[in-house]
Scaffold this motif. Structure first.
Motif, mmCIF file in Angstrom:
data_model
loop_
_atom_site.group_PDB
_atom_site.id
_atom_site.type_symbol
_atom_site.label_atom_id
_atom_site.label_comp_id
_atom_site.label_asym_id
_atom_site.label_seq_id
_atom_site.Cartn_x
_atom_site.Cartn_y
_atom_site.Cartn_z
ATOM 1 N N GLN A 26 0.779 -1.236 0.000
ATOM 2 C CA GLN A 26 0.000 0.000 0.000
ATOM 3 C C GLN A 26 0.817 1.296 0.000
ATOM 4 O O GLN A 26 0.552 2.182 -0.771
ATOM 5 N N PHE A 33 -6.153 1.650 -2.327
ATOM 6 C CA PHE A 33 -7.518 1.751 -1.815
ATOM 7 C C PHE A 33 -7.764 3.197 -1.392
ATOM 8 O O PHE A 33 -6.877 3.850 -0.838
ATOM 9 N N THR A 38 -8.647 11.424 3.441
ATOM 10 C CA THR A 38 -8.074 12.596 4.128
ATOM 11 C C THR A 38 -6.550 12.548 4.229
ATOM 12 O O THR A 38 -5.921 13.570 4.462
ATOM 13 N N THR A 114 -11.447 6.981 8.328
ATOM 14 C CA THR A 114 -11.901 5.626 8.658
ATOM 15 C C THR A 114 -10.906 4.908 9.573
ATOM 16 O O THR A 114 -9.761 5.345 9.742
HETATM 17 C C1 LIG Z 1 -5.382 18.648 8.837
HETATM 18 C C2 LIG Z 1 -5.334 17.253 9.400
HETATM 19 C C3 LIG Z 1 -5.163 17.077 10.770
HETATM 20 C C4 LIG Z 1 -5.126 15.784 11.310
HETATM 21 N N1 LIG Z 1 -4.927 15.609 12.658
HETATM 22 C C5 LIG Z 1 -4.834 14.346 13.167
HETATM 23 C C6 LIG Z 1 -4.586 14.124 14.545
HETATM 24 O O1 LIG Z 1 -4.459 15.056 15.335
HETATM 25 N N2 LIG Z 1 -4.508 12.834 14.979
HETATM 26 C C7 LIG Z 1 -4.649 11.779 14.131
HETATM 27 O O2 LIG Z 1 -4.568 10.630 14.581
HETATM 28 N N3 LIG Z 1 -4.873 11.959 12.833
HETATM 29 C C8 LIG Z 1 -4.961 13.213 12.332
HETATM 30 N N4 LIG Z 1 -5.156 13.393 10.999
HETATM 31 C C9 LIG Z 1 -5.090 12.225 10.111
HETATM 32 C C10 LIG Z 1 -6.410 11.597 9.875
HETATM 33 O O3 LIG Z 1 -6.804 10.922 11.051
HETATM 34 C C11 LIG Z 1 -6.172 10.588 8.747
HETATM 35 O O4 LIG Z 1 -5.970 11.341 7.565
HETATM 36 C C12 LIG Z 1 -7.324 9.655 8.556
HETATM 37 O O5 LIG Z 1 -7.526 8.884 9.701
HETATM 38 C C13 LIG Z 1 -7.072 8.726 7.375
HETATM 39 O O6 LIG Z 1 -8.231 7.976 7.128
HETATM 40 P P1 LIG Z 1 -8.914 7.970 5.688
HETATM 41 O O7 LIG Z 1 -10.022 7.006 5.748
HETATM 42 O O8 LIG Z 1 -9.240 9.353 5.240
HETATM 43 O O9 LIG Z 1 -7.697 7.384 4.834
HETATM 44 P P2 LIG Z 1 -7.366 7.477 3.286
HETATM 45 O O10 LIG Z 1 -6.720 8.781 2.997
HETATM 46 O O11 LIG Z 1 -8.526 7.106 2.444
HETATM 47 O O12 LIG Z 1 -6.293 6.312 3.195
HETATM 48 C C14 LIG Z 1 -5.066 6.359 3.882
HETATM 49 C C15 LIG Z 1 -4.213 5.193 3.450
HETATM 50 O O13 LIG Z 1 -4.793 3.967 3.872
HETATM 51 C C16 LIG Z 1 -5.017 3.102 2.770
HETATM 52 N N5 LIG Z 1 -6.240 2.379 3.096
HETATM 53 C C17 LIG Z 1 -7.428 2.922 3.477
HETATM 54 N N6 LIG Z 1 -8.287 1.952 3.808
HETATM 55 C C18 LIG Z 1 -7.652 0.772 3.647
HETATM 56 C C19 LIG Z 1 -8.017 -0.579 3.852
HETATM 57 N N7 LIG Z 1 -9.228 -0.940 4.293
HETATM 58 N N8 LIG Z 1 -7.093 -1.535 3.617
HETATM 59 C C20 LIG Z 1 -5.855 -1.216 3.173
HETATM 60 N N9 LIG Z 1 -5.472 0.045 2.948
HETATM 61 C C21 LIG Z 1 -6.349 1.035 3.185
HETATM 62 C C22 LIG Z 1 -5.094 4.009 1.565
HETATM 63 O O14 LIG Z 1 -4.749 3.349 0.379
HETATM 64 C C23 LIG Z 1 -4.072 5.068 1.942
HETATM 65 O O15 LIG Z 1 -2.779 4.616 1.675
HETATM 66 C C24 LIG Z 1 -5.251 14.673 10.451
HETATM 67 C C25 LIG Z 1 -5.442 14.843 9.072
HETATM 68 C C26 LIG Z 1 -5.485 16.122 8.544
HETATM 69 C C27 LIG Z 1 -5.676 16.295 7.053
#
Ligand SMILES: Cc1cc2nc3c(=O)[nH]c(=O)nc-3n(C[C@H](O)[C@H](O)[C@H](O)COP(=O)(O)OP(=O)(O)OC[C@H]3O[C@@H](n4cnc5c(N)ncnc54)[C@H](O)[C@@H]3O)c2cc1C
Ligand code: SF4
Length: 333
Positions: A26, A33, A38, A114
Motif C-alpha cells: 500500500q 484503496f 483525508t 476511517t
Molecule cells: C489537517 C489534518 C489534521 C489531522 N490531525 C490528526 C490528529 O491530530 N490525529 C490523528 O490521529 N490523525 C490526524 N489526521 C489524520 C487523519 O486521522 C487521517 O488522515 C485519517 O484517519 C485517514 O483515514 P482515511 O479514511 O481518510 O484514509 P485514506 O486517505 O482514504 O487512506 C489512507 C491510506 O490507507 C489506505 N487504506 C485505506 N483503507 C484501507 C483498507 N481498508 N485496507 C488497506 N489500505 C487502506 C489508503 O490506500 C491510503 O494509503 C489529520 C489529518 C489532517 C488532514
C-alpha cells in the motif's frame, strides 16, 4: 496533471484482486484503496503520492461496529472515526479509544476518516511532504534531511539512521494499549495481525511502514473483551489545544486493587516511529503501589532508550510528564 483510473467495487474479493496487480504494498503503491481520502487525496495534491489506479472501498460492507460473542468489539475498516468515538460500547468499555479519536484532527475530518485509513496515515515530516527535498521514505536512498534539519516534532523512539519520522496516529496508540488485532484479506487468503506486529520500524527500509503486501485489504479490527475494572485515559500534549498532532501522548489502561497496580497496558504516541507499546513501563507498574513516585518510575523506564535529535530532546521530559500525569489521572478517576 496526474491522471488515474477509478473503480468502486461492491465486494472485497474484486477490490483485493484489482489491488493485487500493484507492484508494491500500500505505501507508495501504484494501485491504492481509497477510504475517507483525508490522507491519500491530501498527498496526491502535493504530488507525494501518484497512484495509477484508485479503488474506492466505500461501497464494501465494512462499516459496522459489532460486539463479538466473546464480549470484544469488531470494528469495520470503513467505520468513520466519529462513529467509533461516539459508539456507546466504545465510550463505556474502551474509553481510551474514544478519547484518543476525539483528540485527533477536527470534527469534519473525523466524519470522513476511517478505521483502516487512520492506522495507515502517513507521517507529517515536512521533508516527506515536500517533493523538492530528498527523503528516504518517499524516495529510498536519497537521504534523511530531518536528521540534521527540522526535527522538533519527530521521533525519539524506534528511529534509525535512515528515518526518524513520527507515526502521527492517536487512534493507533489507544489500539496498541487495547491490544487490537488487525484483520487482513489478501490474494492468498485472510490473516489476523496483532497491532504490535502490524507497523514496522524504519530500519533501512523506511518506505515500508506495515506488513501489508500488494492487494492486502484491511477488513476490520477487533478488540479483546474490556479489562474488567480498568481505568482508562488518553492524554495528548501538543502545541495548541485542538486540531494539532501530538508532541507526546499516553494511552493508559490500568487496574488498581487494594492500592496496588495489578494490570497495566501502556502506549505512547507522538514520540515514536510507530504506536509505541511500553512493556518496560508496564513491568515497572505491576505489583507496585499506585502513587506518583512509581508512576514517574514507570515513565523513566518507558523513555530509557529514547534517542533525541538536535531539536527534539525536550520530548523526553515531556513524554515522561505526559505518562506520569496520565497515570495519575487514571488512578484518581
Ligand atoms: C489537517 C489534518 C489534521 C489531522 N490531525 C490528526 C490528529 O491530530 N490525529 C490523528 O490521529 N490523525 C490526524 N489526521 C489524520 C487523519 O486521522 C487521517 O488522515 C485519517 O484517519 C485517514 O483515514 P482515511 O479514511 O481518510 O484514509 P485514506 O486517505 O482514504 O487512506 C489512507 C491510506 O490507507 C489506505 N487504506 C485505506 N483503507 C484501507 C483498507 N481498508 N485496507 C488497506 N489500505 C487502506 C489508503 O490506500 C491510503 O494509503 C489529520 C489529518 C489532517 C488532514
Ligand atoms: S525522517 Fe523519514 S520521512 Fe522525514 S525526511 Fe527523514 S526519511 Fe523522510
Amino acid at each position: 496533471m496526474h491522471t488515474f483510473q477509478f473503480s468502486r467495487p461492491k465486494d472485497a474479493a474484486t477490490a483485493v484482486a484489482t489491488a493485487a496487480q500493484a507492484k508494491t504494498a500500500q505505501q507508495g503503491a501504484d494501485v491504492r484503496f481509497l477510504a475517507g481520502g483525508t490522507t491519500l487525496i491530501d498527498l496526491m495534491k502535493l504530488n507525494v503520492e501518484a497512484p495509477a489506479r484508485l479503488i474506492d472501498i466505500n461501497r464494501l460492507p465494512l462499516d459496522q461496529i459489532e460486539v463479538t460473542p466473546d464480549g470484544g468489539l469488531k470494528i469495520g475498516a470503513t467505520v468513520r472515526n466519529s462513529d467509533l468515538a461516539h459508539h456507546p460500547t466504545a465510550q463505556r468499555d474502551y474509553a481510551v479509544l474514544s478519547q484518543a479519536i476525539l483528540a485527533g484532527a477536527s470534527a469534519q475530518l473525523r466524519n470522513m476518516a476511517t478505521t483502516a485509513g487512520n492506522l495507515l496515515q502517513r507521517t507529517r515530516c515536512v521533508y516527506f511532504r515536500d517533493t523538492a527535498m530528498p527523503c528516504n521514505k518517499r524516495e529510498p536512498g536519497t537521504g534523511c534531511p530531518a536528521i540534521t534539519g527540522s526535527n522538533r516534532t519527530l521521533a525519539i523512539l524506534g528511529t534509525s539512521d535512515h528515518c526518524i519520522a513520527t507515526n502521527p496516529s492517536d487512534m493507533g496508540v489507544a489500539m496498541a494499549a487495547l491490544e487490537a488485532t488487525i484483520h487482513v484479506q489478501g490474494p492468498k487468503g485472510s490473516r489476523a495481525v496483532p497491532i504490535s506486529e502490524f507497523h514496522l520500524l524504519p530500519g533501512n527500509t523506511p518506505q515500508r511502514e506495515t506488513v501489508l503486501e500488494p492487494g492486502d485489504l484491511i477488513t476490520h479490527v477487533t478488540l479483546p473483551p474490556p479489562l474488567a475494572g480498568s481505568r482508562q485515559v488518553y492524554l495528548k500534549l501538543r502545541d495548541r489545544a485542538s486540531y494539532e498532532f501530538a508532541l507526546a501522548s499516553a494511552a493508559v489502561v490500568i487496574r488498581i486493587d487494594g492500592g496496588n497496580v495489578t494490570r497495566a497496558r501502556i502506549a505512547l504516541g507522538g514520540v515514536a516511529t510507530k504506536p509505541w507499546r511500553s512493556p518496560e513501563a508496564e513491568a515497572a507498574l505491576v505489583g507496585q503501589p499506585a502513587n506518583q513516585a512509581n508512576f514517574r518510575q514507570a515513565a523513566e523506564s518507558a523513555l530509557r532508550d529514547a534517542r533525541p535529535q538536535s531539536e527534539n530532546g525536550f520530548k523526553i521530559e515531556l513524554a515522561k510528564r505526559c505518562l506520569t500525569h496520565a497515570l495519575q489521572m487514571a488512578a484518581t478517576s
